[in-house]
Each structure stands twice: as structure tokens, then as C-alpha cells.
Design a protein around this motif. Structure first.
Motif, short mmCIF file in Angstrom:
data_model
loop_
_atom_site.label_atom_id
_atom_site.label_comp_id
_atom_site.label_asym_id
_atom_site.label_seq_id
_atom_site.Cartn_x
_atom_site.Cartn_y
_atom_site.Cartn_z
N LEU A 97 0.84 -1.20 0.00
CA LEU A 97 0.00 0.00 0.00
C LEU A 97 0.88 1.25 0.00
O LEU A 97 0.70 2.17 -0.82
CB LEU A 97 -0.90 -0.02 1.24
CG LEU A 97 -2.12 0.89 1.25
CD1 LEU A 97 -3.06 0.54 0.12
CD2 LEU A 97 -2.84 0.77 2.58
N ALA A 98 1.86 1.29 0.90
CA ALA A 98 2.76 2.45 0.97
C ALA A 98 3.62 2.51 -0.30
O ALA A 98 3.85 3.59 -0.84
CB ALA A 98 3.63 2.36 2.21
N PHE A 100 2.84 1.54 -3.24
CA PHE A 100 1.99 2.07 -4.32
C PHE A 100 1.91 3.60 -4.21
O PHE A 100 2.06 4.32 -5.20
CB PHE A 100 0.60 1.43 -4.22
CG PHE A 100 -0.48 2.14 -5.00
CD1 PHE A 100 -0.36 2.28 -6.38
CD2 PHE A 100 -1.60 2.65 -4.36
CE1 PHE A 100 -1.36 2.94 -7.11
CE2 PHE A 100 -2.59 3.30 -5.07
CZ PHE A 100 -2.46 3.44 -6.46
N ALA A 101 1.69 4.10 -3.00
CA ALA A 101 1.59 5.55 -2.82
C ALA A 101 2.89 6.24 -3.23
O ALA A 101 2.87 7.25 -3.94
CB ALA A 101 1.25 5.87 -1.36
N PHE A 102 4.03 5.66 -2.81
CA PHE A 102 5.31 6.29 -3.14
C PHE A 102 5.63 6.19 -4.63
O PHE A 102 6.33 7.04 -5.18
CB PHE A 102 6.44 5.67 -2.32
CG PHE A 102 6.50 6.17 -0.91
CD1 PHE A 102 6.65 7.53 -0.65
CD2 PHE A 102 6.41 5.29 0.16
CE1 PHE A 102 6.70 8.00 0.65
CE2 PHE A 102 6.47 5.75 1.47
CZ PHE A 102 6.62 7.11 1.71
N LEU A 105 1.45 7.86 -6.61
CA LEU A 105 0.60 8.98 -6.21
C LEU A 105 1.47 10.21 -5.96
O LEU A 105 2.57 10.10 -5.44
CB LEU A 105 -0.19 8.63 -4.95
CG LEU A 105 -1.18 7.48 -5.07
CD1 LEU A 105 -1.86 7.21 -3.73
CD2 LEU A 105 -2.23 7.76 -6.14
N GLN A 106 0.93 11.38 -6.36
CA GLN A 106 1.66 12.63 -6.11
C GLN A 106 1.15 13.23 -4.82
O GLN A 106 -0.04 13.43 -4.67
CB GLN A 106 1.41 13.61 -7.27
CG GLN A 106 2.02 13.20 -8.60
CD GLN A 106 3.53 13.26 -8.58
OE1 GLN A 106 4.12 13.93 -7.74
NE2 GLN A 106 4.16 12.52 -9.47
N PHE A 107 2.03 13.49 -3.89
CA PHE A 107 1.61 14.28 -2.73
C PHE A 107 2.82 15.03 -2.19
O PHE A 107 3.96 14.64 -2.42
CB PHE A 107 0.93 13.42 -1.66
CG PHE A 107 1.71 12.21 -1.21
CD1 PHE A 107 2.50 12.27 -0.08
CD2 PHE A 107 1.63 11.01 -1.92
CE1 PHE A 107 3.20 11.15 0.34
CE2 PHE A 107 2.33 9.90 -1.50
CZ PHE A 107 3.13 9.96 -0.38
N LYS A 108 2.53 16.09 -1.48
CA LYS A 108 3.58 16.98 -1.02
C LYS A 108 4.49 16.24 -0.04
O LYS A 108 4.02 15.55 0.84
CB LYS A 108 2.94 18.18 -0.32
CG LYS A 108 3.53 19.50 -0.72
CD LYS A 108 2.78 20.60 0.00
CE LYS A 108 3.57 21.90 -0.02
NZ LYS A 108 2.87 22.96 0.68
N GLY A 109 5.78 16.41 -0.19
CA GLY A 109 6.72 15.80 0.74
C GLY A 109 6.94 14.32 0.52
O GLY A 109 7.53 13.65 1.35
N LEU A 113 9.60 11.98 2.59
CA LEU A 113 9.12 10.89 3.46
C LEU A 113 9.78 9.57 3.08
O LEU A 113 10.13 8.76 3.92
CB LEU A 113 7.60 10.76 3.37
CG LEU A 113 6.78 11.86 4.03
CD1 LEU A 113 5.29 11.63 3.77
CD2 LEU A 113 7.05 11.91 5.52
N ILE A 159 8.85 -1.60 2.10
CA ILE A 159 8.27 -0.46 1.38
C ILE A 159 9.17 -0.09 0.20
O ILE A 159 8.70 0.12 -0.92
CB ILE A 159 8.08 0.75 2.33
CG1 ILE A 159 7.01 0.41 3.37
CG2 ILE A 159 7.68 1.99 1.55
CD1 ILE A 159 6.76 1.50 4.38
N ARG A 179 -8.59 5.11 -13.40
CA ARG A 179 -9.12 6.33 -12.80
C ARG A 179 -10.27 6.87 -13.65
O ARG A 179 -11.28 7.31 -13.12
CB ARG A 179 -7.99 7.34 -12.71
CG ARG A 179 -8.17 8.31 -11.59
CD ARG A 179 -6.86 8.95 -11.21
NE ARG A 179 -6.21 8.28 -10.11
CZ ARG A 179 -4.90 8.31 -9.88
NH1 ARG A 179 -4.12 8.91 -10.75
NH2 ARG A 179 -4.41 7.70 -8.84
N ASN A 185 -8.61 5.44 -5.38
CA ASN A 185 -7.22 5.00 -5.27
C ASN A 185 -7.08 3.63 -4.63
O ASN A 185 -6.25 2.83 -5.02
CB ASN A 185 -6.41 6.03 -4.48
CG ASN A 185 -5.98 7.19 -5.36
OD1 ASN A 185 -5.41 6.96 -6.43
ND2 ASN A 185 -6.30 8.40 -4.96
N PHE A 186 -7.90 3.39 -3.60
CA PHE A 186 -7.79 2.08 -2.95
C PHE A 186 -8.24 0.97 -3.89
O PHE A 186 -7.64 -0.12 -3.93
CB PHE A 186 -8.60 2.03 -1.65
CG PHE A 186 -8.34 0.77 -0.87
CD1 PHE A 186 -7.18 0.64 -0.11
CD2 PHE A 186 -9.22 -0.30 -0.93
CE1 PHE A 186 -6.91 -0.54 0.57
CE2 PHE A 186 -8.97 -1.49 -0.24
CZ PHE A 186 -7.80 -1.59 0.52
#
Lengths: 282, 313
Positions: A97-98, A100-102, A105-109, A113, A159, A179, A185-186
Motif C-alpha cells: 500500500l505504501a 503504491f503511494a510512493f 501517487l503525487q503528494f507533497k513531501g 518521506l 516499502i 481512474r 485510489n484504494f
């Protein structure tokens, strides 16, 4: 013509050295397993004789019965199984899950992280051993399998591993398409990503399972009640018992080793390649 | 983050912005379990260890501030220094020969036209699959001090008197180093083998055409190409050696003697047998420092070797 004749005996002797070196190494690797079996079948008075027995005896059943009288062997094996399966399943889920996010997915920071997670891999586990023990005791988890399972779910390497794999294995277009179809997303993670990364699950799963199964220091510290001992802690208790019945002790280690060897022999190709992949990429 | 001109464009952009927002919420949500668990079971214990190292505490009663006394106590304890010395000696004894042998075995396994390759590979790798506890129990019986111990009875054939391995300075270290050697040599063999198989055979072909001998091929092709793998095993070996614990604990049957006590075993005994949580935390800090020093050294060496290679090329 001159070149061929002298190389042939040379090559032969090279081959002989090669095979004898490998055979010797193979025997040295396997002999302790054999000797463990031999001792597991011998009564104590035979074990105590000089020179030691090198052929199996007749006490296979007796020695194991004595093991069962000293420790709760199957209970401990069950505890090991519960702990290893829970940590493996749980950390595969959280790591992918993490990951996949890294990876997608685009997110700040995000990158900061991720670097933070990589840095945590450098901390030796013994550093926080004493406060961790204190936290577990405050939570009332001493002698509770949760004490192994919950902290075991953190896996920085996992991860990292999942992020690399997902980044390479899944094209961005696939995620975009899902999408457009209205997937959350999940849902994308569950229906698109997980089926595509089964090999990564298998590899990481083997590594995690083995590490948890063989862990010793942390379970030794937090699992104080005998009924919650994992196999490793129970084996230690077995070898510390006052009457040093070596046949019994090695019978315990032998039967604790057999399942691992069977699993290994069944999947040795996948096993070896997954461990080298995991090791080399870290 | 978003410029004004973007804000005033069409619906489509607006929709994708909300998608962006959803992505970041999901992103934070998906990575949060790691950070929450890490905060509780990783970061907090780590910071608390630094705090605890300056306090006197038995785990139950009051914590009293002790300044740098915990460090003074362990630095004045000869057993602490002995544990560092033991850790280094056992680490070197267990790792250096292991890596050399692993390299030779990998080289042999990588030979062309070798039969039973997989059988050899499986046999050599098998010790790694066993648990350290099982290995330590088995070897503590193989290195049993009585004449019926396997090693002693072999020595007996050559007329050597039985060695009390648990109570001799070098006996204990050699026994523990042997356990480490036996368990890990196959693992490192497989790592080196993987490295060797990643070297293109064209290089060797070219070298053969140029008339390079085997040792020249080894020196100028195999070793340089294998450098990242060798550095990896040296690094892992070093870090692993500094954390040796299970082997001495089992080998001495719980009675950690100074011939084989390691830093982590010293820490364990201080904390969980004597309830000196303060000094044990101080030991943990020192161990952390040593591991950091080795990690940085390893990074520096890796970078330097990398640069050297670049210059040559």
C-alpha cells in the motif's frame, strides 16, 4: 596442435579440484544436519561415549516424547506460525500500500518521506530495545503475541522493495485508465496493482516469513509466559533444562528444523533467487 | 502551488485538481501506518534510549538523573571492553574466512560445464535456512567440552587433550565464529554467484582472445565487476557481526562468560538480568555510535572505489 595436448590433463586436474572442493563444502554443510538426526535417535548413554556415534540409534520416538514432556513443542510451533503468518500478511499489505503511494501517487513531501523511510533502515534494532520493552509492558502486551506482531509490521525495506517493483511493473497509463473508469485510489491498489505484483509478494513474503520465524532476541525479551513462547524461545528453554539430555535437545532442534528444510527443498529455486534479489537490491 | 491562470480555466482542470487532492489524501493515508507504528515502536524508543542513558533506573521505581555516570560506569567496566574486543575478534574470525571461502565456492560453482550445479548450490545454501538458535544448540554440542564432543573426539584421534571450549579464551571465540561461518557461508556464496552470473561472458571471451591467463581474468574482470557485491557482503557482515547475540547466549547456556560475551549480550544481561536499564541504554548508544561509524566508513570507501574506477575508465 601443440596447444591442445598439454591443456587436456591440466583441465582434467582442474575439474578434479573443482569437484572435490564442492563435494567437501557440500558435506561440511550437510553433515551437521545428519549428525543432529543421529543424536536425535540415540539414548543419552550412547551420546556420552567416546568416540561419538555416527549412525542412527533406536530412540527417535523416546527422545521426541521427552521433548513433549519438557516443552510445549506443538504449542510453540503454533505460536511461531501465528506470529509469522500475521506479520507476513500484515506487512505485505502495508508495504505494498505504501509502496503504491510512493510509486504512483503525487503528494507533497513524498520524496522526503521516502528518504526518511530509507534512513530508518540504518538504525540498529537493539538501540530502542529497552524502551520498546517498556512500551510493550505498559500496553499490557508482555507474553502476548501482539508484542511480536504489531511492531513487526513496520518494514522499511519492504516499502522500498514494493515501491521499486510497482514503479517498474505498472505503467502509469493503466492507472490513468482505471481512474477514468471511476476507480478510487484504494480500488486501483486492490484491483489493478495487487494482481500485477504477485511475484513481489512472493519474494518479500519469503524474506519476511523467514526473518520472523527465526527471530530470537525480541521474542525472548517480551514472551515471558511459557504458553506464548515461539519455537526459537522454546528451543532455548529446552537446551537450558537442567538434565542435559542431549538426545532430547537435538531431537527438539531436529524436528524444529525439518519443516523449514522441507519447505526449502520444495521451493529452493524461488527461495534462493528471492533472497539474492532481496539482498542485492537493498 | 497553483497559479492564478490555472484557477480560471475550465471545468476539466477543476476536476483534475480534485483528483490531485484525492491523490494526496490517499497518499498520506497509505503511508501513514508505517509512520504511526514507527513513531511508537521505532522513533520514540530510540529517543527514549538517549534520554534513559543519563538516568538510573531499574525499570520499576523512580528514574533518577545520573548525568554521564552510566557511561563512566560502563567505560570503567573491564567486561564492557572485553565485550567489544570479543565482538570484533569473533566478527573477524567468523566473517573474513567466510567471505574468502564463499568467493572460492562461487567461483567454482560458476565454472562452465559443471554438473550437479543445483545440488551443490542447495547443499551449500541449506545451513542458512536453519534458525540461529538451532545452529547454536547443535554447535554447542559439537564443541562440547567433554571428550565425547565431536570436535574434541576428532582432536582426540590426533592425541590432543579435550579442550574446554566454553572456558577458554580462544576456544569460545572459535566455536562461536564457526557457527557464524557455517550458517552464512552459503548465503554469501549465492550472492557472489549472482554477481558472477551478471558479468557478461563477452568480457571473458575477449580476454581469452587477448591471451589473458585465469588469474589475470580473475584480477581484471571478475573482482572489479564483483565490487558492489563484495562491498555489500562486507557491509552486511560488519553490521551483523556487531549484533551477535544468540550464538554466545546459547553456547554458554545462559551463563554469559567473559570469554565470549558480545556487546549485545552485555547489553541484554545488564538490562534483562540485572535490571540496570540506564547503563544498558548507555551501552546501546555506544553500539549505535560504532555501527554509525562503520556505516559512514563503508559509504566513504564505496564512494572512493567508485571514483577510482571512474578515473581509470
Amino acid at each position: 596442435m601443440k596447444a591442445i595436448t598439454p591443456t587436456q590433463p591440466k583441465q582434467l586436474s582442474r575439474k578434479a579440484i573443482l569437484y572435490s572442493l564442492l563435494t567437501f563444502a557440500g558435506l561440511v554443510s550437510l553433515f551437521p544436519f545428519y549428525w543432529m538426526f543421529v543424536m536425535a535417535t540415540q539414548p543419552n548413554h550412547v551420546i556420552n561415549q567416546t568416540p561419538p556415534a555416527l549412525l542412527p540409534g533406536s530412540e527417535l520416538v523416546t527422545n521426541f516424547t521427552n521433548v513433549l514432556g519438557t516443552i510445549d513443542f506443538f504449542g510453540a510451533m503454533m505460536n511461531s506460525l501465528i506470529v509469522s503468518v500475521s506479520v507476513t500478511v500484515g506487512s505485505l499489505f502495508l508495504c505494498s500500500l505504501a509502496g503504491f503511494a510512493f510509486a504512483k501517487l503525487q503528494f507533497k513531501g513524498r520524496d522526503a518521506l521516502f528518504v526518511l523511510i530509507l534512513i530508518t533502515m540504518m538504525i540498529p534494532p537493539q538501540l530502542g530495545l529497552i524502551p520498546s520493552y517498556y512500551i510493550i509492558s505498559q500496553l499490557g502486551w508482555l507474553s502476548d503475541l501482539k508484542a511480536i506482531i504489531v511492531p513487526g509490521l513496520i518494514n522499511a525495506f519492504g516499502i522500498f522493495w514494493m515501491r521499486q517493483y510497482i514503479k517498474e511493473a505498472i505503467p502509469d497509463e493503466l492507472i490513468e485508465a482505471a481512474r477514468l473508469d471511476g476507480c478510487s485510489n484504494f480500488r486501483i491498489y486492490w484491483n489493478v496493482v495487487t494482481p500485477a505484483i504477485l511475484p513481489a509478494f512472493a519474494t518479500l513474503g519469503i524474506i519476511v516469513f523467514m526473518n520472523v520465524w527465526n527471530d530470537f532476541l525480541w521474542p525472548l525479551v517480551v514472551l515471558q509466559d511459557q504458553s506464548t513462547h515461539t519455537l526459537q524461545v522454546a528451543l532455548r528453554a529446552l537446551s537450558d533444562s537442567y538434565n542435559r539430555d542431549y538426545g532430547m535437545i537435538l531431537s527438539g532442534t531436529f524436528w524444529a528444523t525439518v519443516p523449514l528444510i522441507i519447505v526449502f527443498l520444495l521451493f529452493n529455486k524461488a527461495f534462493i533467487s528471492s533472497l539474492t534479489q532481496g539482498a542485492v537490491k537493498s | 502551488m497553483v497559479s492564478n491562470s490555472e484557477k480560471y480555466t475550465e471545468k476539466k482542470v477543476k476536476r483534475s485538481m480534485s483528483q490531485e487532492k484525492r491523490n494526496s489524501i490517499a497518499g498520506y493515508l497509505f503511508v501513514s501506518p508505517f509512520f504511526i507504528l514507527f513513531a511508537i515502536f521505532g522513533l520514540f524508543p530510540m529517543l527514549f534510549s538517549f534520554y534513559l542513558a543519563f538516568f538510573k533506573w531499574n525499570g520499576l521505581g523512580e528514574m533518577t538523573f545520573n548525568g554521564i555516570n552510566n557511561f563512566t560506569i560502563i567505560f570503567n567496566d573491564p567486561i564492557f571492553w572485553k565485550s567489544i574486543y570479543n565482538t570484533v575478534v569473533i566478527g573477524l574470525l567468523g566473517t573474513v574466512p567466510q567471505l574468502i571461502v564463499a568467493f572460492l565456492l562461487a567461483y567454482a560453482l560458476n565454472a562452465q560445464a559443471l554438473r550437479f550445479k543445483n545440488t551443490f548450490r542447495v547443499a551449500i545454501f541449506m545451513p542458512y535456512v536453519t534458525s540461529i538458535v538451532a545452529v547454536a544448540i547443535l554447535f554447542s554440542i559439537i564443541f562440547n567440552s567433554q571428550s565425547f564432543g565431536l570436535v574434541n573426539s576428532i582432536l582426540g584421534v590426533f592425541g590432543v587433550d579435550p579442550i574446554v571450549f566454553t572456558q577458554s579464551e580462544w576456544g569460545a571465540k572459535i566455536a562461536i565464529a564457526t557457527m557464524i561461518f557455517w550458517r552464512w557461508v552459503g548465503y554469501n556464496t549465492i550472492i557472489y554467484l549472482a554477481g558472477m552470473q551478471s558479468i557478461s561472458s563477452d568480457l571473458y571471451e575477449a580476454a581469452k582472445i587477448d591471451g589473458a591467463t585465469l588469474s589475470q581474468q580473475l584480477r581484471y574482470i571478475t573482482l572489479p565487476m564483483l565490487k558492489p557485491f563484495i562491498l555489500f557482503t562486507v557491509f552486511m557482515g560488519t553490521i551483523g557481526s556487531l549484533q551477535i547475540f544468540t550464538e554466545p547466549l546459547i553456547f554458554f547456556g545462559g551463563n554469559l562468560r567473559e570469554e565470549g560475551i558480545t556487546v549485545v549480550a552485555y547489553l541484554y544481561r545488564d538490562a534483562f538480568e540485572n535490571n540496570f536499564f540506564g547503563t544498558a541504554s548507555a551501552t546501546a548508544i555506544v553500539l549505535f555510535g560504532i555501527i554509525m561509524i562503520f556505516s559512514v566508513l563503508n559509504l566513504l570507501i564505496t564512494n572512493r572505489l567508485g571514483r577510482g574506477k571512474a578515473r581509470k575508465a
